[in-house]
Each structure stands twice: as C-alpha cells, then as structure tokens.
Design a protein around this motif. Structure first.
Motif, PDB file in Angstrom:
ATOM      1  N   TYR A 144       0.864  -1.181   0.000  1.00  0.00           N
ATOM      2  CA  TYR A 144       0.000   0.000   0.000  1.00  0.00           C
ATOM      3  C   TYR A 144       0.904   1.235   0.000  1.00  0.00           C
ATOM      4  CZ  TYR A 144      -3.458  -3.353   1.712  1.00  0.00           C
ATOM      5  OH  TYR A 144      -4.291  -4.432   1.845  1.00  0.00           O
ATOM      6  N   THR A 145       0.596   2.190  -0.853  1.00  0.00           N
ATOM      7  CA  THR A 145       1.347   3.448  -0.836  1.00  0.00           C
ATOM      8  C   THR A 145       0.367   4.608  -0.671  1.00  0.00           C
ATOM      9  OG1 THR A 145       1.263   3.679  -3.234  1.00  0.00           O
ATOM     10  CG2 THR A 145       3.191   2.568  -2.318  1.00  0.00           C
ATOM     11  N   ILE A 146       0.852   5.653  -0.005  1.00  0.00           N
ATOM     12  CA  ILE A 146       0.076   6.886   0.141  1.00  0.00           C
ATOM     13  C   ILE A 146       0.871   7.980  -0.560  1.00  0.00           C
ATOM     14  CG2 ILE A 146      -1.047   8.448   1.785  1.00  0.00           C
ATOM     15  CD1 ILE A 146      -0.714   6.229   3.904  1.00  0.00           C
ATOM     16  N   CYS A 147       0.175   8.778  -1.341  1.00  0.00           N
ATOM     17  CA  CYS A 147       0.857   9.751  -2.188  1.00  0.00           C
ATOM     18  C   CYS A 147       0.346  11.152  -1.862  1.00  0.00           C
ATOM     19  CB  CYS A 147       0.589   9.397  -3.662  1.00  0.00           C
ATOM     20  SG  CYS A 147       1.408  10.473  -4.824  1.00  0.00           S
ATOM     21  N   ALA A 148       1.143  12.154  -2.219  1.00  0.00           N
ATOM     22  CA  ALA A 148       0.775  13.546  -1.930  1.00  0.00           C
ATOM     23  C   ALA A 148      -0.444  14.002  -2.731  1.00  0.00           C
ATOM     24  CB  ALA A 148       1.956  14.464  -2.209  1.00  0.00           C
ATOM     25  N   ASP A 149      -0.888  13.186  -3.696  1.00  0.00           N
ATOM     26  CA  ASP A 149      -2.118  13.546  -4.408  1.00  0.00           C
ATOM     27  C   ASP A 149      -3.370  13.063  -3.678  1.00  0.00           C
ATOM     28  OD1 ASP A 149      -1.922  10.869  -4.749  1.00  0.00           O
ATOM     29  OD2 ASP A 149      -2.304  10.861  -6.911  1.00  0.00           O
ATOM     30  N   HIS A 150      -3.211  12.693  -2.386  1.00  0.00           N
ATOM     31  CA  HIS A 150      -4.315  12.254  -1.527  1.00  0.00           C
ATOM     32  C   HIS A 150      -4.981  10.987  -2.061  1.00  0.00           C
ATOM     33  CE1 HIS A 150      -4.082  16.626  -0.389  1.00  0.00           C
ATOM     34  NE2 HIS A 150      -4.026  16.028   0.787  1.00  0.00           N
ATOM     35  N   LYS A 151      -4.140  10.040  -2.511  1.00  0.00           N
ATOM     36  CA  LYS A 151      -4.685   8.764  -2.949  1.00  0.00           C
ATOM     37  C   LYS A 151      -3.893   7.633  -2.332  1.00  0.00           C
ATOM     38  CE  LYS A 151      -6.951  10.106  -7.239  1.00  0.00           C
ATOM     39  NZ  LYS A 151      -7.042   9.902  -8.692  1.00  0.00           N
ATOM     40  N   VAL A 152      -4.640   6.566  -1.981  1.00  0.00           N
ATOM     41  CA  VAL A 152      -4.014   5.317  -1.533  1.00  0.00           C
ATOM     42  C   VAL A 152      -4.026   4.367  -2.725  1.00  0.00           C
ATOM     43  CG1 VAL A 152      -4.374   3.269  -0.105  1.00  0.00           C
ATOM     44  CG2 VAL A 152      -4.531   5.520   0.925  1.00  0.00           C
ATOM     45  N   ARG A 153      -2.873   3.736  -3.023  1.00  0.00           N
ATOM     46  CA  ARG A 153      -2.788   2.789  -4.121  1.00  0.00           C
ATOM     47  C   ARG A 153      -2.413   1.416  -3.586  1.00  0.00           C
ATOM     48  NH1 ARG A 153      -1.416   7.745  -5.866  1.00  0.00           N
ATOM     49  NH2 ARG A 153      -2.285   8.425  -7.874  1.00  0.00           N
ATOM     50  N   VAL A 154      -2.992   0.393  -4.189  1.00  0.00           N
ATOM     51  CA  VAL A 154      -2.719  -0.990  -3.793  1.00  0.00           C
ATOM     52  C   VAL A 154      -1.954  -1.640  -4.940  1.00  0.00           C
ATOM     53  CG1 VAL A 154      -3.710  -3.138  -2.959  1.00  0.00           C
ATOM     54  CG2 VAL A 154      -4.907  -0.981  -2.538  1.00  0.00           C
TER      55      VAL A 154
END
Length: 1378
Positions: free
Chosen positions: A213-223
């Motif tokens: 899981y990553t959290i990005c500065a574009d306010h999205k969580v990606r799996v």
C-alpha cells in the motif's frame, strides 16, 4: 506505578516499532538518546540510554528473533533479548556498527531474513548480525533514502527518496549466499510518496502474496500486487482510493472542510482477531439486535484488509479490500465499510509544520483477552494508546464509546533536572539539563490520576529558578540578571514580560508569597540571595480561565493576549527590596513544600502564620520564615518563626514544610534527621548504608495535616509517614510505608521528585516522569501496624493510611488508657474497660464497634472524686434493682474474662500487637484494683507500669525513670516493696532490684538497708555452691564484714578461702590493712572483676572509688547509687557529689527530666526538682558540666518530653514550700508554653480528649508580688541557687486553692521572716479555696525533712490570730492517728 511518561517520541518517520515476539507484544520507540520498550499502556519493560550526544533516528524490531535495532545518524546498535524463560525480558547490547562513509547519515532501518538488517542512508546497506556484525551488500543511491522496508518474506525491498515520486522495488535474486544480489524496478506515482505499508502475512506458514500500500501527496491510496510475469514490470496497481472524496462532511461547506487526510491500514489477520473478540465481548442483547455487530460480521465474513481514512476533525471513513491479488478483480472488491463522525483522536490544535503529522499503527495480539489497539504517533511529541471494540469503531450510528485512550506517552527529550509544583499540587513544571521546560496539569482519567501536557516552553538562555503561577497558566523564570514571565495557556508558551534586576549575592530561591485574598489578579514573588538580601516583584495576571480541578474553560472569561481596552492586563513590576540580616554562615534558602494548603494566609504576621521559606547554615541551624504583604507601606514584612540548632554541620540538603517540619541530611548524605521546628525537637534519625547518597527530600501532607516525606536516592524513593508519639514504649514517630524502586525500568538515576496534590509522587529520571500510585501495599515487613488499616485488602490509599496511623485513638486503645491512668483517671479507665467488656460479650467480628464506646468528651474531664462518690451512691441506691450484670469494677475475674475475649476476637482499629498490649493493660488494671484501697495514686501508677514491664517478653532494660519517680513520690512504698517481692516469690536478686528500680525509689533508709540485706542473702544462695564472692559487695556496703567472714568459713570448696578469710579477719580501721585492701581492689580491676574490686574499695572505706568503679567500669549506675545510700545514707557527701557530677550531666545529655528531678530531690533541692520538669536542663546546670559545643541528638529527641511530666509538676508544686518556691522561679510564660506544648503532645499521641481536659482544667499559680525577681535564664549554678536564697514572701499565697497541708521545708530563718510578712491576715485568703476532698495529708518523700521542716494546719472557722504559733510536730502526728 500509576502511570508513566516514558519520554517525548522523536518526530521521525520510524520512531516507533511494534511486533509480537514469543506471544509478547512489544512496542519500542525512541526519545532523545533513549530507547523505551513497553508491553502495556503503563508498563515499561526497559529503558536503554545510548551514550551518544546526537539524538536517535530510527528503531526496528525483528519479530523472528526479538532483536531490536536502533540508530543515530552515524551508528547502529543491536540489542538482543534475554530472560524470557524467567518471565522478565530485558535487552542487552549485542554490538554496534557504523557506515563506511563518515558523512553519510542513517535514516531508516528494516529487518529482513533472520539476523539480517537493512540500513538506509545515501545508500542501502545490508548487515548480517548473527554473531559478529558484517556488511554483506551495499548500493549507492541517487538521493538519500526516506523509506526502505523489507517485505514480510524479505524477498522485496521498497525504497524511495525524500521527495521522490518513483518507488523503487528491489527484488532479491540470490537467497542465503554470501554474494547478495538484487535487481529493481520502479512504481511511478504522480506526486511525492508520503507513506508505504507491506501487508503482513495472515499466517506464518503460508506463502505471502506481496501486497504493497502506498500513500501519495495527491491524496490517494494505491494498492500494488505482483504481476503474473516476473519481468521488469514486477508489480502493478490493483486499486486506488481517493482520500479527499472518502470524507465529505455533511452540513459543512466545501471551502470550510479539512484539507488534511491521514490514512492507516488494518491487516486482515488483525481485523479477523478483532471481530472474533468483539463477538466474545458482545452482550446477548447486542448479539440479537446489535446493528453494529451484525454489520461487522457481514464485513468480517469477506476477510478484507482495511484502509482507514481520517481528516483530523473527527470524521472517519473505512474501506475494505477483498480478494487482494485475485486474478479477476470484481467491482465489489473495494467497498466502503463505514463513514462516521465524532471520532476524537486528539489531533494537535495549531501544530507547526514539522509537527503536523500523525502516524498510526493498528495491531492486536493473540492473547484471549487482547484488545484491538491503535497507536497514534503525533509528531508534536506524544504517542497515544487507543483501544476499541472494532464493532464500536465502525458503528455507523452515533457511538459514545467508539474509542478509549488508555495511555499517552510523552515526556522530555533530555534528562530531567528539576520539577516544581504549585501550592495546590495540581500543576507541575519540569526542566531538563538543556533548559527544556514543560508544564503539566493533573487530570483525573478512567485509569486514575494522570499528567496532561499543558504547554511547552522553548527558551535558549539558562534558567536559574522557576515558579509556577495561577494553576499552571503562567510561569516565571529567574535568569542571572533578568526575570521573565511566560504565558503557558497555549500549547507553545509565549514570553509576555521581562525585567532586569540587581541583587547583592547569588539568588538562591524564587518564592510565591501567600496572598491575603483568594483568586486575586495580583501575585507577589520574591527572591532571596546568599547575602540574605531580597527583591519582591508584583505580577498582574488575567482572571483564571479554567476550572483548576476539571480543566474545563470558564465561559465568562474571554481569552486575551495581554492587552484589554488599552490597559495592560499582564505585567511584571518590581515591588520592593528587603534585607533579612547577614548572610554569614548561610548554606541555602529554599521555599517550603506547601502542606496541602492554599497560598492564602490570615492578615496577621505572627508565629501562627504558615512558613514560606526555610534557611539553613553551615553550622546546622535551621530557621523558618513567614512573610506578609504590607500594601500601605508598599513593602514585604518578614518574621522569623522558629530556629533549631541541629548540630548537623555542613548539611548539603534540607527541606521544610509549611506546618513546621524539616528534614536535614548530614555532610556524607547518608543520615537523615527529621525535626519538629515548632518545638525544636528531633523526631527521627536513620542512617542508610549501601543505597547511594540521599539527593532529594519532598514533603506532602494529608488534608488533615499529617506529614509525609519522600527521601530520594539515585534509584529509589523511600516514603515515610509520621506516627503518633508513643512515650510508654519509646516507639518511633516516623515509619517507612512505601519503597519505590525504578532500577528495573530505567538505568538513569533520579533527577528530582515532587508530590501531586492527590498523593501521587512524580519521579523524574532521565527523559521520563513516573507517576507513583497513591495506593500503598500492606506488608508486615514495612510496618506491622499497617495491617490494622486494612484487614481485607492488600493496599490502601496513602492519605487514608497516614490519617489512620495518626489522629485520635479509639477509647479502648492501650495508649489512651495508659495515659488516662497517668493523668489520675483510673476510675474512668475502669468504666471504659467495663463498657468494652459488656460490648464484646455479644459482638461478632465484622460488625461495627463504636470507637468511643458511647463516651462523650465531657466524661474525660470528670473529676475522679465526684466519680467515686457517684459510683458509691449508684451502688447503694440500685443494689436491689440492678437488672443487668454489668460489673462495678475491673476485678481480677472481670479482667480475666475480658482478656479471654481480647485473645479470641480481632478488635477494629487495633493491630495484633496493640491488642496484646490492651490485654496486658486489662490484667494490670485488675491487679491495681485489687490493691487500690491500700495504695495511693502514685503507687497505682508504678504498679500498673511495672506489671506491664514484666509482662513484656522483650524487657531486658530496667524500668524507666518515669515509673521510678511515681514510686519515689508514693506514700505506700512498704506495700510496693512487698508486692514486688511477692511477684518474685521472695527471691529478689540484684538483677530484679535493678529492673524494678527499688533502691532508687525507697525513701526510708532503714527499710532500704533491710531490703539490701535480703538481696545479699539471695545473691549468696543463688547457686548451689553458695559463693561468698557474689554477696561480698552487698554485706560490705551494709558494713557487715563479720557475716561475710562467717560465709567464707563455710566455703571450704573455694581455692580463695584461706587467703580471703585471713585478710578479712584483720582490722581495716588501721592504715596498713586499708592499703592491703586497696592493693587487692586494683589487682581485681586488672582481672576485670569489677564488682568484687568495689567491695575491697568499701573494705578500705573508699566509697568514692567503689562508686566510680561500679558506675564507670561495671556500667551499673543503680548499683553505684544503692551502695552509696546503704553505706553512708542519703546525706553521704560521696552520693551528693556523684549525683551532682555524674547523674545531672547525664540527665542533661539525654534530656531525661525524670532523672534530673529525682536527683535534685535527693540533693534536697526540691525547688530545682520542680523546675527540672519544665526549664531546659542545660540552663539549670553549671555551664561547665554540660558540653555547649556538642549538641546531642538524644537531648533533642522528642522522647525527652512526656505528657506525664505535667501530672508530676502539678503534684509536686503543691507538696512543700520549697517546691512552691521552685514553681515561682518558672516564668508564667514558660509554664503557659509548657502546658500548651503538653496539650500538643497529647494531640500528636492521639489523646485529644486528654489535651482538651488539660487546657480546660489547668490552674496557674497566682502571680508573685512584683518585688520578687526571677532568676535570669542563663545557666544557673546549682550551688549558687541554694534553698537559703532570699525569698521574702510566703509561696502558699500563690495557690488559687490548696491542699490543707503544705510541708514547710524552707530554712527556719527565711520561714520566720515570711511569717512576719504574711501575718497581717494573709492566711485567710489561703483558707477559702481548700476543698474537703483534698484534706488528705501529703507527706514529703524525704525523711530528713520531717525533722527540720514544720507542718502547718490552719483552723477552719476562727479568724487568723495576729501571730501564728507553730505546733509541735509530734502532736500533729498524734492528731492524725500515728
């Protein structure tokens, strides 16, 4: 331990690590240069301080081996666990390593395969930590690393730089070989990556799908999941969640909604455990109709991973990921679980940019009673342990119990140096070695009393002294040349005022002056320098904003920033300067610890005012000070309230309390002394060996002003509580009730400790603050009487314990009964015991027993004579109608029955030891009752305490001088001797005589000699061989040498018989045989046969030498005095010199007033015998006979006082003209102080009813004629103040009412002059107050007085004659039937 503030967590991305190792949940975090390891909210397993200047950067836990890795920017330290088999896990240093490039800085750590550690810096470096640490792989990076984490199976590494949008995934291509190889690929993101999380394995055994899981500065969580083809595109995105859209708060316009988002992940295995636990905890009602529980079961059946999104304003959205990594992704695999509001996770209000971050860690261990836990690491310096039932957490309906804060971990980043409190104890300020200051407030939580961080003061200059104002809302710092005022109402403190100052000498303390009105806006603070000069400042503050107890804001007060309508609301101005005298010899001045009192005083400046400061000198003089604001003259008035010469030289540490107690430590810091500064007496002394130096003293008190003292050592704090005084058993007046040891938790020595107002002790050690529980454990080894406090529970509240160890005693307590007997209330004691007997007959353990037994306070002031008359009348009137079988007196039968009850039932408010003592008192009262009609009160007192002394198994020492004095002043000595002899079955040896003091108190010299001969016979016959040596001293003291010669004739078995018999047959009035006797005496001393040597000194008629040997070498003072009295009588010059030169100085050294009074009486100085009961003994003695330079702790002990002294004083002062004269030599103020002091002693003993009786019934002497001058208070020579001193009035005039007889024992010339002065009708006044019940003759205890003294008896109805004719002494005796 109630709570712990283990240290301020670092604001680092990898400051916290958690994991489950061998079923032990471990949470480790870094604070400053310390590593803190915990397993529960309030339980620290270990604190490890790393000896390095720089602060720590990251920590990692290996769940496989339990190893901990921690790093600073330059060095990595590996700690391995030990002691898990013994149930006490600790970590020890296995090794340390550093990077090859000294300029490189380490930022992250991650454990891979067992014993494999990855360090991230400007490169990635892999170490093997099995045995010796070695570097096995390294790879230079383009930019320093921000995250570098192994996947759970250690096959992949995810790493990224600080502002990278590319995530680099390293895949291991060779396992287990020495030549480690990795290839890599990128996962691109549109903006900077701000967080990553590898999904944990569901079970250890099953192969792990790599889910990232990553959290990005574009306010999205990606799996991200692995691709089917292990090519360069090793992973691909499986799903994404938009964090902004996840939370759209209803009823809030878009432009007012929070732009912040926080996300964390709950792995599937933890979610499953949490759901199962919620099912176990659910009630039947919830299982049937619980919407939240049914919703949770539906979610849990899908086995999802959870992503939780927060906005920092109480809104939460939870998303489930089902079948992550499945080949076919359905649209329902990502679903919303809940959207809730009102979730308060205590986000910082207005954080600085560097503190504006929170990291969450969700976990749950596999224990049956485990709770679902979220750790929230706030970068403003705290970690919160949050526990929840997961169905409550995700309940879509409003839920007040959604989440519960179990603990908050905070503290300092550097070692704590000083902790100060406000007077109420509700706020503290702690200061570190680097002058970092935090203000803490006391808060009541579900777990009890905790500390809440109120404000942080960031200051660069050195702080000399600190004072906290207005319940912690403001703080004053004293710097070297300036004083500053800070507003601490906000999270970050602001400086609001600063003033320079000039002061002669170094400022030693900062005092908050008590105000005369409560809640005022003006507060005054003062400093005192090493030259005893001072400055006072006036601080103007706004009104209090919040309730000091609850912490809630008071609605009426508007928050202002120092200025209101153009007027300065907050100010700091110099008020006045003052001078307290010379600072010569001064060691230190410090504020007193406020003893449970508000900082408000009465308007009067007197010795009753509360102390605010104490000073102590290098020579050991403690002074206490109080001050009051003088608004009219714009100055601060000071008053010295007490001064104590302790004799402790160069004390390094002292502490005082506002209720006149002080503790002092000696120069070696090993001996503690506790002083009552009001009476200038030593209450306790203890020397500590092997605990390190005493380094801290802190006072507290219960709400009813019973004192508590914490004594701090480097690794422990010992807590003492005051006890009731116990003069009868010479018991200690302080007791250790708690021992706090922190070495198991932290290796750092204690910096400072302080009491909260609630009775919790706060200990600062290293970065940490420990809040000690207010409960104390009841254990027999600490103090047996603690067991009486709580028979059912193992612990008790500290204030309750101390209040019960002090305070008033129950009516049936042995100490109160004994003191009543001494005060002449024997009939009252009998009534109490009879009442106790009738109650106990039908009383069952567990029922309430009235501690007063129904007696009113007035019953303790009732006159014994009236009580006797009432008892007789009652007995005669109701003899025929009495229905109940309540006994009339404590006969031996009643005593025996009551004793049986006391030995079979546990009586409330008594310890087992006190219960046995009560049984002894009952038995003794029964015996005294049997002889009551044939003995006087003093004999009764002696008999009671002699019997108690005998019943005490531990008695090894002789009976005390107090008991000897009662018998000495008794008129029933012949009966007493008979009773003591009967107790010993007529076999009284010298050891028995010494124990009962019989030769000290017998007054009749003929009876004394007869008794001494009985001792001589018994000593001779005590062995089967009948050795004349055993009785030689006694027969020679009796001058019965011939008897001794006869005994030697029979000692045919002895080798010494012939020579001794020949020697004794000579005439020892001749010089040559005296010389022979002396030679034998010295030879025997050389062979250490001291008693036998003394007998040869007597043979040579050298009484002084015999007495000296018995006193100095044999150490038997009683035997020395007895031999002198028997050999030459009470007028013996040797005896009188011995009393003057040895006994009186010894009495002064020990502070033994009983012994001094007895010695003066024997010296025929009865006036001095009375004065010795009140006046300090050092003042009565010649200045050469005591040692003024060296103060003796024994003479300063509280045990030198005794409330029974007041009973003896009242009795003796009316006994004869000489004693009355002695009483007049005591100043009226001195007698007033003596009575009040005795009343306070009764209060401290728990005998408050007797204190009240004393002050209610005490009669002072009438003031003497103004022409009479009392002696000065300087030391008085005993010979100078002789009975023939000029005394020009009749002392009987001073009695308000008197006994019908006062022995006239003043010398004839002085007495005749007094008669002439008083003959003009003055005797009429004396007559009016005499009572009928006081008509019993009071004889003087000394036979010699009967000859030269004359007794007076006035007629009752005729007016006094113009000249008084003295009657013949013999006719007076005839009139009394002798």
């Amino acid at each position: 331990m109630r709570g712990i503030l283990p240290g301020r967590p670092q604001a680092k991305l990898q400051a916290v690590a958690h994991g489950l190792w061998e079923s032990l949940q471990i949470i480790a975090y870094i604070s400053g240069n310390a590593l803190i390891v915990l397993d529960r909210p309030h339980h620290v397993l270990q604190t490890i301080y790393i000896d390095e200047e720089s602060e720590l950067e990251a920590v990692a836990l290996d769940e496989g081996t339990g190893k901990l890795a921690v790093c600073s920017t330059q060095h990595i330290y590996i700690y391995q666990p030990y002691g898990q088999d013994e149930g006490a896990v600790k970590w020890s240093l296995q090794g340390s390593m550093s990077l090859p490039d000294p300029d490189d800085t380490i930022t992250t750590l991650s454990w891979g395969m067992p014993d494999e550690l990855l360090a991230g810096s400007a490169s990635l470096t892999l170490f093997n930590t099995h045995g010796e640490t070695e570097r096995i792989w390294t790879k230079q990076l383009a930019s320093p690393v921000k995250f570098a984490h192994f996947s759970p199976d250690a096959e992949l590494i995810a790493s990224t730089g600080r502002y990278d949008r590319l995530l680099k995934i390293w895949r291991r291509t060779s396992f287990g070989s020495a030549d480690q190889r990795f290839d890599y690929f990128y996962l691109p993101h549109p903006k900077t990556i701000t967080g990553l999380h590898w999904r944990d394995a569901s079970h250890k055994e099953q192969s792990v799908d790599h889910v990232l899981y990553t959290i990005c500065a574009d306010h999205k969580v990606r799996v991200w999941i692995p691709s089917e083809h292990h090519g360069l595109d090793g992973m691909h995105m499986w799903a994404e969640v938009d964090l902004m859209e996840s939370i759209m708060a209803r009823h809030v316009p878009l432009d007012h909604q929070s732009k912040k988002r926080f996300a964390f992940f709950i792995d599937g295995k933890y979610f499953t455990r949490a759901a199962e636990r919620a099912m176990q905890q659910a009630s039947a009602e919830e299982k049937d109709h619980g919407i939240a529980l049914h919703h949770l079961i539906e979610v849990a059946n899908r086995n999802p991973d959870i992503c939780v999104v927060l906005d920092g304003r109480g809104n939460m959205s939870a998303w489930g990921f089902e079948n992550v990594g499945a080949k076919v992704k359905k649209i329902t695999d990502v679903f919303n679980i809940a959207h809730v509001d009102g979730l308060h996770l205590h986000f910082a209000k207005q954080p600085t940019p560097i503190e504006d971050n929170v990291q969450f860690y969700a976990f749950m261990d596999d224990k049956p009673d485990a709770e679902f836990t979220i750790l929230s690491h706030h970068f403003d310096g705290r970690i919160e342990w949050l526990a929840s039932r997961i169905d409550y957490l995700f309940d879509p309906s409003p839920q007040p119990r959604r989440i519960e804060r179990k603990a908050m971990w905070s503290g300092h980043s550097h070692a704590i140096k000083k902790v100060n409190r406000i007077a109420s104890g509700r706020a503290l300020v702690s200061r570190t070695t680097t002058d970092e200051c935090i203000v803490w407030l006391q808060r009541q939580s579900d777990q009890g009393m905790t500390l809440h961080r109120h404000s942080t003061v960031k200051i660069s200059e050195h702080i000399h002294r600190t004072a906290l104002l207005q319940e912690g809302d403001f703080v004053v710092f004293l710097h070297h040349e300036e004083i500053s005022l800070w507003d601490t109402r906000d999270h970050e403190a602001n400086e609001v005022a600063r003033r320079p100052y000039k002061l002669q000498g170094k400022p030693l303390c900062l005092l908050v002056i008590p105000e005369t009105t409560v809640g005022g806006r003006r507060i005054h603070i003062a400093t005192i320098s090493s030259e005893m000069k001072g400055i006072c400042w006036e601080v103007t503050l706004p009104l209090l904003e919040r309730d000091p107890v609850t912490g809630r804001k008071l609605s009426a007060v508007a928050h202002t920033n120092g200025v209101t309508n153009g007027h300065v609301e907050i100010s700091l101005e110099q008020y006045s300067v003052f001078d307290l005298g010379s600072g010569d010899d001064l060691a230190f001045v410090l504020p007193v610890d406020p003893a449970g009192s508000a900082p408000v005083i009465s308007g009067f400046l007197d010795t009753f005012a509360r102390d605010i400061a104490i000073s102590y000198t290098k020579s050991g003089v403690i002074k206490s000070w109080t001050a009051r604001l003088n608004a009219e003259d714009h100055r601060l008035d000071w008053l010295l309230t007490s001064q104590v010469e302790t004799g402790v030289h160069n004390p390094p540490l002292a502490s005082g309390t506002s209720i006149r107690k002080a503790a002092l430590v000696d120069a070696e810091r090993t001996t503690l002394t506790i002083w009552n500064t009001r009476s200038a007496q030593l209450e306790y002394q203890e020397t500590f060996e092997g605990n390190g130096a005493i380094q801290d003293l802190d006072w507290s008190s219960t709400p009813d002003n019973q004192s508590i003292l914490a004594v701090g050592f480097p690794h422990r704090v010992v807590i003492y509580a005051q006890l009731r005084y116990d003069y009868l058993n010479a018991g200690p007046s302080w007791v250790q009730i708690h021992d706090v040891r922190i070495r198991d938790i932290t290796p750092h020595p204690i910096g400072d400790s302080v009491w909260l107002g609630s009775g919790n002790l706060v200990i600062g050690a290293g970065n940490q603050l420990f809040i000690q529980d207010e409960q104390v454990q009841i254990s027999e080894h600490l103090f047996p009487s603690m067991r009486t406090l709580s028979r059912k529970t193992a612990s008790i509240d500290l204030f309750t314990a101390v209040s019960r160890l002090n305070g008033p005693l129950p009516a049936y307590h042995p100490q109160l009964l004994s003191q009543c007997v001494l005060a002449g209330k024997l009939l009252l004691v009998q009534r109490i015991l009879i009442r106790l007997y009738t109650k106990l007959k039908f009383w069952i353990e567990g029922e309430d027993l009235d501690s007063s037994l129904g007696f009113a306070i007035e019953d303790f002031s009732e006159d014994e004579a009236r009580m006797t008359a009432f008892r007789k009348e009652l007995h005669s009137s109701y003899a025929d109608f009495s229905e109940d079988d309540e006994p009339q007196a404590v006969t031996e039968e009643v005593a025996s029955n009551l004793k049986d009850l006391l030995t079979t039932k546990q009586i409330p408010l008594l310890s087992s030891r006190e219960q046995f003592r009560l049984a002894d008192v009952v038995e003794c009262i029964g015996m005294v009752e049997k002889h009551r009609r044939s003995i006087d009160d003093n004999a009764g007192r002696f008999l009671l305490f002699f019997r108690q002394h005998v019943l005490n198994d531990a008695h090894t020492s002789p009976i005390s001088w107090r008991e000897i004095i009662w018998a000495f002043h008794s008129d029933s000595q012949d009966i007493l001797v008979d009773l003591v002899s009967r107790h010993l079955s007529g076999k009284m040896m010298w050891s028995h005589a010494r124990e009962s003091g019989v030769f000290m108190w017998m007054s009749d010299i003929n009876a004394l000699r007869a008794q001494f001969e009985v001792i001589a016979r018994n000593e001779y016959t005590k062995t089967d061989e009948k050795n004349p040596v055993d009785c030689a001293l006694f027969y020679l003291a009796l001058r019965k040498k011939n008897v001794l010669v006869g005994l030697w004739r029979m000692a045919t078995w002895s080798r010494e018989q012939g020579a001794t018999k020949r020697l004794l047959s000579n005439n020892f009035s001749e010089d040559r045989w005296k010389t022979a006797a002396l030679k034998n005496a010295y030879a025997l001393m050389g062979r250490r046969r001291f008693a036998y040597a003394a007998s040869f000194f007597l043979l040579a008629d050298h009484l002084a030498d015999a007495v000296a040997v018995l006193h100095n070498q044999l150490g038997d003072t009683q035997l020395a005095i007895a031999v002198a009295r028997v050999y030459e009588g009470d007028d013996s010059p040797v005896l009188l010199d011995f009393l003057r030169e040895k006994i009186l100085p010894k009495a002064a050294r020990e502070g033994n007033r009983w012994l001094a009074s007895w010695a003066y009486w024997l010296l025929n100085r009865k006036d001095m015998a009375v004065r010795a009961l009140i006046t300090p003994l050092g003042r009565l003695l010649d200045s050469e006979s005591n040692e003024p330079d060296r103060l003796n702790f024994a003479a300063q002990s509280y045990l030198t006082d005794d409330p029974a002294l007041v009973v003896l004083y009242k009795q003796l002062r009316e006994k004869s003209l000489q004693t009355l004269k002695g009483a007049t030599m005591i100043g009226g103020h001195e007698e007033w102080e003596f009575v009040l002091h005795t009343a306070s002693l009764y209060g401290r003993m728990g005998c408050d009813v007797l204190a009240l009786d004393l002050v209610k019934t005490w009669e002072f002497l009438l003031p003497p004629p103004s022409a009479i001058t009392r002696p000065p208070s300087s030391p008085v020579d005993t010979k100078a103040t002789s009975p023939t001193a000029d005394f020009s009035f009749d002392p009987r005039k001073l009695l308000r009412r008197r006994s019908s007889l006062v022995v006239a024992d003043l010398p004839a010339r002085e007495h005749a002059r007094n008669e002439l002065n008083e003959s003009k009708g003055s005797l009429r006044e004396m007559e009016e107050g005499s009572d009928a019940d006081e008509d019993r003759e009071e004889e003087d205890g000394d036979n010699g007085d009967k000859e030269d003294g004359a007794k007076m008896e006035e007629p009752k109805k005729k007016p006094p004659p113009t000249q008084f004719n003295e009657p013949d002494a013999n006719s007076l005796l005839d009139a009394f039937g002798f």
